[in-house]
Design a protein around this motif. Structure first.
Motif, PDB file in Angstrom:
ATOM      1  N   TYR A 178      24.695   5.887  17.266  1.00  0.00           N
ATOM      2  CA  TYR A 178      25.400   6.978  17.951  1.00  0.00           C
ATOM      3  C   TYR A 178      25.271   6.918  19.464  1.00  0.00           C
ATOM      4  O   TYR A 178      26.207   7.244  20.179  1.00  0.00           O
ATOM      5  CB  TYR A 178      24.967   8.351  17.418  1.00  0.00           C
ATOM      6  CG  TYR A 178      23.490   8.482  17.143  1.00  0.00           C
ATOM      7  CD1 TYR A 178      22.963   8.097  15.915  1.00  0.00           C
ATOM      8  CD2 TYR A 178      22.619   8.981  18.099  1.00  0.00           C
ATOM      9  CE1 TYR A 178      21.607   8.195  15.649  1.00  0.00           C
ATOM     10  CE2 TYR A 178      21.263   9.092  17.840  1.00  0.00           C
ATOM     11  CZ  TYR A 178      20.755   8.687  16.612  1.00  0.00           C
ATOM     12  OH  TYR A 178      19.419   8.777  16.358  1.00  0.00           O
ATOM     13  N   ASP A 179      24.111   6.483  19.971  1.00  0.00           N
ATOM     14  CA  ASP A 179      23.991   6.431  21.427  1.00  0.00           C
ATOM     15  C   ASP A 179      24.850   5.300  21.997  1.00  0.00           C
ATOM     16  O   ASP A 179      25.364   5.410  23.111  1.00  0.00           O
ATOM     17  CB  ASP A 179      22.529   6.267  21.853  1.00  0.00           C
ATOM     18  CG  ASP A 179      21.893   5.028  21.271  1.00  0.00           C
ATOM     19  OD1 ASP A 179      22.110   4.764  20.070  1.00  0.00           O
ATOM     20  OD2 ASP A 179      21.198   4.311  22.001  1.00  0.00           O
ATOM     21  N   LEU A 181      27.745   4.415  20.703  1.00  0.00           N
ATOM     22  CA  LEU A 181      29.086   5.000  20.701  1.00  0.00           C
ATOM     23  C   LEU A 181      29.262   5.917  21.915  1.00  0.00           C
ATOM     24  O   LEU A 181      30.297   5.913  22.582  1.00  0.00           O
ATOM     25  CB  LEU A 181      29.324   5.785  19.403  1.00  0.00           C
ATOM     26  CG  LEU A 181      30.644   6.543  19.299  1.00  0.00           C
ATOM     27  CD1 LEU A 181      31.836   5.610  19.399  1.00  0.00           C
ATOM     28  CD2 LEU A 181      30.718   7.334  17.990  1.00  0.00           C
ATOM     29  N   ALA A 182      28.209   6.673  22.215  1.00  0.00           N
ATOM     30  CA  ALA A 182      28.247   7.560  23.384  1.00  0.00           C
ATOM     31  C   ALA A 182      28.480   6.749  24.649  1.00  0.00           C
ATOM     32  O   ALA A 182      29.302   7.121  25.499  1.00  0.00           O
ATOM     33  CB  ALA A 182      26.945   8.349  23.491  1.00  0.00           C
ATOM     34  N   GLN A 183      27.784   5.616  24.772  1.00  0.00           N
ATOM     35  CA  GLN A 183      27.965   4.758  25.949  1.00  0.00           C
ATOM     36  C   GLN A 183      29.406   4.275  26.028  1.00  0.00           C
ATOM     37  O   GLN A 183      30.007   4.249  27.095  1.00  0.00           O
ATOM     38  CB  GLN A 183      27.043   3.526  25.890  1.00  0.00           C
ATOM     39  CG  GLN A 183      25.561   3.816  25.795  1.00  0.00           C
ATOM     40  CD  GLN A 183      25.036   4.662  26.921  1.00  0.00           C
ATOM     41  OE1 GLN A 183      25.374   4.438  28.077  1.00  0.00           O
ATOM     42  NE2 GLN A 183      24.244   5.666  26.609  1.00  0.00           N
ATOM     43  N   LEU A 185      32.206   5.590  24.865  1.00  0.00           N
ATOM     44  CA  LEU A 185      33.172   6.628  25.236  1.00  0.00           C
ATOM     45  C   LEU A 185      33.098   6.911  26.727  1.00  0.00           C
ATOM     46  O   LEU A 185      34.106   7.159  27.383  1.00  0.00           O
ATOM     47  CB  LEU A 185      32.903   7.902  24.436  1.00  0.00           C
ATOM     48  CG  LEU A 185      33.108   7.778  22.925  1.00  0.00           C
ATOM     49  CD1 LEU A 185      32.573   8.997  22.205  1.00  0.00           C
ATOM     50  CD2 LEU A 185      34.578   7.569  22.591  1.00  0.00           C
ATOM     51  N   THR A 186      31.887   6.860  27.278  1.00  0.00           N
ATOM     52  CA  THR A 186      31.721   7.137  28.698  1.00  0.00           C
ATOM     53  C   THR A 186      32.143   5.934  29.538  1.00  0.00           C
ATOM     54  O   THR A 186      32.886   6.071  30.505  1.00  0.00           O
ATOM     55  CB  THR A 186      30.266   7.545  28.999  1.00  0.00           C
ATOM     56  OG1 THR A 186      30.017   8.788  28.351  1.00  0.00           O
ATOM     57  CG2 THR A 186      30.022   7.689  30.485  1.00  0.00           C
ATOM     58  N   LEU A 187      31.683   4.747  29.166  1.00  0.00           N
ATOM     59  CA  LEU A 187      32.011   3.554  29.954  1.00  0.00           C
ATOM     60  C   LEU A 187      33.516   3.281  29.968  1.00  0.00           C
ATOM     61  O   LEU A 187      34.036   2.722  30.921  1.00  0.00           O
ATOM     62  CB  LEU A 187      31.258   2.334  29.411  1.00  0.00           C
ATOM     63  CG  LEU A 187      29.743   2.336  29.666  1.00  0.00           C
ATOM     64  CD1 LEU A 187      29.079   1.200  28.907  1.00  0.00           C
ATOM     65  CD2 LEU A 187      29.444   2.218  31.149  1.00  0.00           C
ATOM     66  N   ALA A 188      34.208   3.667  28.891  1.00  0.00           N
ATOM     67  CA  ALA A 188      35.656   3.446  28.842  1.00  0.00           C
ATOM     68  C   ALA A 188      36.410   4.604  29.511  1.00  0.00           C
ATOM     69  O   ALA A 188      37.631   4.616  29.505  1.00  0.00           O
ATOM     70  CB  ALA A 188      36.117   3.261  27.408  1.00  0.00           C
ATOM     71  N   ASN A 189      35.661   5.556  30.065  1.00  0.00           N
ATOM     72  CA  ASN A 189      36.261   6.700  30.764  1.00  0.00           C
ATOM     73  C   ASN A 189      37.318   7.391  29.895  1.00  0.00           C
ATOM     74  O   ASN A 189      38.422   7.687  30.348  1.00  0.00           O
ATOM     75  CB  ASN A 189      36.880   6.237  32.093  1.00  0.00           C
ATOM     76  CG  ASN A 189      37.254   7.402  32.994  1.00  0.00           C
ATOM     77  OD1 ASN A 189      36.757   8.519  32.815  1.00  0.00           O
ATOM     78  ND2 ASN A 189      38.148   7.166  33.942  1.00  0.00           N
ATOM     79  N   HIS A 191      39.271  10.155  28.442  1.00  0.00           N
ATOM     80  CA  HIS A 191      39.502  11.544  28.824  1.00  0.00           C
ATOM     81  C   HIS A 191      40.945  11.948  28.537  1.00  0.00           C
ATOM     82  O   HIS A 191      41.798  11.088  28.280  1.00  0.00           O
ATOM     83  CB  HIS A 191      39.148  11.759  30.298  1.00  0.00           C
ATOM     84  CG  HIS A 191      40.017  10.991  31.251  1.00  0.00           C
ATOM     85  ND1 HIS A 191      39.768   9.684  31.584  1.00  0.00           N
ATOM     86  CD2 HIS A 191      41.120  11.351  31.928  1.00  0.00           C
ATOM     87  CE1 HIS A 191      40.692   9.278  32.439  1.00  0.00           C
ATOM     88  NE2 HIS A 191      41.537  10.268  32.665  1.00  0.00           N
ATOM     89  N   ARG A 213      37.678  13.259  22.155  1.00  0.00           N
ATOM     90  CA  ARG A 213      37.455  13.271  23.601  1.00  0.00           C
ATOM     91  C   ARG A 213      38.743  13.433  24.394  1.00  0.00           C
ATOM     92  O   ARG A 213      38.713  13.708  25.582  1.00  0.00           O
ATOM     93  CB  ARG A 213      36.800  11.962  24.040  1.00  0.00           C
ATOM     94  CG  ARG A 213      35.330  11.879  23.790  1.00  0.00           C
ATOM     95  CD  ARG A 213      34.547  12.762  24.745  1.00  0.00           C
ATOM     96  NE  ARG A 213      33.152  12.693  24.390  1.00  0.00           N
ATOM     97  CZ  ARG A 213      32.300  11.843  24.943  1.00  0.00           C
ATOM     98  NH1 ARG A 213      32.709  11.037  25.888  1.00  0.00           N
ATOM     99  NH2 ARG A 213      31.046  11.837  24.559  1.00  0.00           N
ATOM    100  N   MET A 214      39.892  13.159  23.744  1.00  0.00           N
ATOM    101  CA  MET A 214      41.148  13.272  24.479  1.00  0.00           C
ATOM    102  C   MET A 214      41.819  14.611  24.239  1.00  0.00           C
ATOM    103  O   MET A 214      42.809  14.947  24.895  1.00  0.00           O
ATOM    104  CB  MET A 214      42.069  12.123  24.110  1.00  0.00           C
ATOM    105  CG  MET A 214      41.520  10.819  24.655  1.00  0.00           C
ATOM    106  SD  MET A 214      42.485   9.393  24.252  1.00  0.00           S
ATOM    107  CE  MET A 214      43.992   9.759  25.088  1.00  0.00           C
ATOM    108  N   PRO A 379      38.883   0.531  32.772  1.00  0.00           N
ATOM    109  CA  PRO A 379      37.684   0.056  32.077  1.00  0.00           C
ATOM    110  C   PRO A 379      37.954  -0.416  30.647  1.00  0.00           C
ATOM    111  O   PRO A 379      38.918   0.028  30.022  1.00  0.00           O
ATOM    112  CB  PRO A 379      36.790   1.295  32.053  1.00  0.00           C
ATOM    113  CG  PRO A 379      37.733   2.448  32.089  1.00  0.00           C
ATOM    114  CD  PRO A 379      38.961   1.991  32.818  1.00  0.00           C
TER     115      PRO A 379
END
Lengths: 470, 299
Positions: A178-179, A181-183, A185-189, A191, A213-214, A379
């Motif tokens: 899960y962490d 996956l968290a990385q 979603l954030t690294l790919a920006n 939104h 997230r979208m 990204p």
């Protein structure tokens, strides 16, 4: 944004809702359906009574049905506070518990609740009183896990489903922790409002997380391999219906054709600058390509019907039915073609805003193929359970150019037990959640090959490059 | 340009990120007529930046070139001017997922610090969510509010200059999630609870010291929070390299008949093997802080 009351429908469990059952650290995603038997943690029950109740409520399982648990009867607080100082007098002879397996079963049959059974176990344990206070806590906790038959019903979320999949079926999600996956979603920006490409074989967990997230804004294009897009995990998110409007899919077996097709018609594309006319043009361009795919099936159908008509008149009726079926099939194919054309037009601009890859396939060809659809300065993230294929991706990207900020990483995750005087890391931790390669696209000069681009680099920078490369 | 929406071309007034090389980037406020010095020479904003596509290559005055990137919260985190210690992307990513942030979420945060996490929260909760951020240092609060405006996310955030431990977040019953990064988070747990929606929500506290975690967990449990889960997450970077491993010489092998007769001295009989692999950095951040997550149940 105001505080909605409990009558707000989003807080109540409804029939057909996708929910997550929880007991301790164990989760299970399920859909609430009438009279459907659910098996969770070796217990079966029906969810019918949960309908109309609030999310995050805890229920007790009583003879196969759920009963809302009163919030009062938590912690029966074992008042007999008598404890030993250490374990020097405790001998493991297997005789400390006077209740037998059968006794416990009878207690259960008598309808005793979990809490009461645990009290019985404590009363009949000869060593409980000699245990230290900490050991007593631990004993109660352990027994609670075994005998309590409560279940909490949660609204699904990316956090809960990612933890659930990782705990229950890591193989199904390519061991994506899960962490990690968290990385991603954030690294790919990821939104609202962007156009994101997703290629995954993680049961739809990654897709669902991206969609959550979208928030229903923008578009998600699922690039899928083989038969069809896997989405069971995405369904478990229970996303609002309108979120599905932003989801498109495109089979990767058409990627080469799409890329080649645009190359053939670049002149036309550029002349039609307006988006509207562009879309129409795209659709037209796609037609032949799709037809090619379809043609063998159509051909066989035609010959079939022809033969039947010539040979036998009695089969007319069957023929008609067949024709109707064929018609239906045609309509379906037409719909499919239209959908494909629409997605193709989304991709053809090569202006996607992000790319996420997490699959059991070799990431290298996937990444190289799909990167072409990104705008510059966007990204991308690739997950793999193994490091070596990502090293290959890294090497290839460095050779090819067109990306910066390349980084090969993984994350290390440790949970803690925090209790007065007993704080320490948990004894077990996950060994690894997979590796990530992340980076940012940049514009490439199409006129010059990759080699000359590198030689153009200023001296100090080249120094740096060779540094990192070896 | 906005931190919550991509655009294709660089415009006057944008904030762009100049990529100079691996781990070397700088933010630039794009202004008609302005110039920026880099180690490869000058970048003239009017000719080199404005109207160019994000991601394109810009040739500087000394002939060297750089790439100009569209800002993202992640690039901002590695380029922003530090006014405080900041949170980095690894922790931010974990916080974002474990707080269950998504478009529409209402989030309370304290302290704002340099705004590293704030930008990431804003990116995720846009376009319908909101961030209430509380910073007790007046100049920092003013500066960060100014940055939010420059980054075109000002409409999504309310900056308050007050002490969260004394005065709370300035809102009650509205938040889906609360984040605390303050020296004594246990003093703000009550305010966090008050800020969260009646239906419940998630809370996270970031603390470098285990004693802080201990006290915070106690306060959380005392206030009725559930699923209290402290964890730590670290980033491990793998540097891709080609290494060459020499092969040792065991001398002539009697059992093999075809030993080449190159017994001349000084020539290594066996060469080396080149290998593409990764190496660990000599040093890495081994601790940033503990992240303590908890759930506020419905009240």
């Amino acid at each position: 944004m105001a505080d909605n009351g409990d009558d707000d429908p989003q807080y109540t469990i409804k029939e057909g809702d996708h929910v997550v059952l929880k007991r301790g650290d164990i989760f299970k995603a399920i859909q609430v359906l009438p009279k459907k038997k659910v098996i969770f943690e070796k217990q079966w029950f029906f969810l019918d009574n949960a309908v109309g109740q609030l999310y995050s409520s805890t229920f007790e399982i009583v003879s196969g049905n759920l009963q809302p648990k009163k919030p009062k009867d938590t912690e029966g607080s074992s008042d007999a506070k008598e404890a030993g100082t250490d374990n020097r007098h405790i001998v493991d002879d297997g005789k400390s518990q006077k209740l037998t397996r059968d006794d416990i079963e009878t207690l259960k049959e008598q309808g005793l609740k979990g809490q009461e059974i645990i009290q019985q176990l404590i009363d009949n344990s000869s060593t409980f009183r000699d245990k230290t206070e900490y050991a007593q806590d631990k004993y109660i906790k352990k027994k609670k896990k075994k005998y309590e038959n409560t279940v909490t019903i949660l609204k699904p979320s990316c956090r809960i489903l990612a933890m659930m999949y990782h705990g229950r079926e890591p193989g199904k999600i390519c061991h994506l922790r899960y962490d990690a996956l968290a990385q991603m979603l954030t690294l790919a920006n990821i939104h609202a409002g962007s156009k994101v490409l997703v290629f995954e074989t993680c049961a739809g967990l990654v897709l669902g997380s991206v969609m959550e997230r979208m928030g229903g804004y923008g578009s998600v294009i699922q690039m899928y391999p083989g038969g069809g897009p896997g989405r069971a995990g995405m369904e478990s998110f229970g996303l609002p219906a309108h979120f599905h409007d932003m989801l498109h899919d495109f089979p990767i077996c058409h990627v080469n054709a799409l890329l080649a097709g645009t190359l053939d018609t670049t002149a036309k594309d550029q002349s039609a600058v307006e988006k509207q006319s562009n879309m129409a043009a795209d659709e037209e361009q796609n037609q032949p390509e799709v037809k090619q795919q379809v043609s063998p099936e159509e051909k066989s159908m035609e010959t079939n019907t022809g033969d039947d008509a010539a040979l036998d008149q009695e089969t007319k009726e069957r023929d008609q039915r067949r024709e109707a079926k064929a018609e239906e099939k045609k309509v379906k194919l037409e719909e499919k073609r239209k959908k494909l054309a629409a997605v193709a037009s989304l991709l053809e601009g090569r202006n996607a805003d992000g790319l996420i890859i997490a699959s059991r396939f070799h990431p290298c060809p996937v990444l190289m193929g799909l990167l072409k659809f990104l705008s510059p300065s966007r990204p991308f993230v690739v997950h793999s359970q193994y490091k070596e294929p990502l090293i290959e991706c890294y090497t290839k990207l460095r050779e090819q150019g067109g990306t910066v900020n390349l980084r090969l990483t993984d994350t290390w995750l440790r949970h803690y037990q925090v209790l007065p005087n007993r704080t320490h890391p948990l004894l077990l931790m996950s060994g690894g959640g997979g590796y990530l390669l992340s980076g940012t696209t940049v514009a490439t000069d199409r006129a010059k090959p990759g080699g000359s681009q590198r030689s153009e680099e200023p001296a100090p920078k080249r120094q740096k490059l060779t540094d990192t490369e070896g | 340009m906005s931190f919550v929406e991509y655009s294709d071309f660089i415009q006057d007034g944008d904030v762009a990120v100049v990529y100079l090389g691996h781990d070397s980037m700088m933010p630039v406020k794009v202004q008609q007529g302005a110039q920026t010095q880099t180690r490869y020479g000058v970048i003239r904003h009017s000719t080199d930046l404005i109207g160019q596509r994000y991601g394109s290559k810009v040739t500087c005055s000394k002939g060297g070139w750089v790439h100009v990137l569209h800002p993202t919260p992640e690039l901002w985190t590695v380029t922003l001017p530090h006014r405080t210690q900041i949170l980095y992307t690894t922790d931010i990513a974990t916080i974002t997922m474990m707080l269950e942030l998504k478009p529409g979420s209402v989030v309370c945060e304290s302290g704002t610090g340099s705004g590293s996490l704030s930008h990431a929260i804003l990116r995720t909760v846009a376009p319908t969510g909101h961030l209430h951020t509380v910073e007790f240092h007046q100049q920092r609060a003013e500066k960060v509010a100014e940055e939010f405006k420059e980054h075109r996310v000002g409409h999504l955030v309310t900056v308050r200059n007050q002490d969260v431990c004394k005065d709370g977040f300035g809102v009650t019953g509205v938040a889906d999630a609360v984040f605390l990064d303050i020296p004594s988070p246990w003093e703000a747990v009550g305010h966090a609870k008050a800020a969260l929606k009646r239906q419940g929500g998630r809370v996270c506290s970031f603390s470098p010291c285990i004693e802080q975690v201990q006290k915070t967990c106690e306060a959380l449990a005392h206030q009725g929070f559930e699923e209290i889960s402290p964890l730590e997450v670290l980033l491990r970077v793998h540097d891709v390299r080609t290494v060459s491993l020499p092969l040792p010489d065991f001398g002539p092998d009697a059992s093999s008949a075809q030993t080449p007769p190159d017994a001349r001295e000084g020539t290594p009989r066996y060469g080396s093997v080149a290998l593409k692999t990764t190496t660990a950095p000599r040093e890495m951040p081994g601790h940033t802080g503990y992240l303590t997550f908890a759930t506020k149940p419905r009240t």
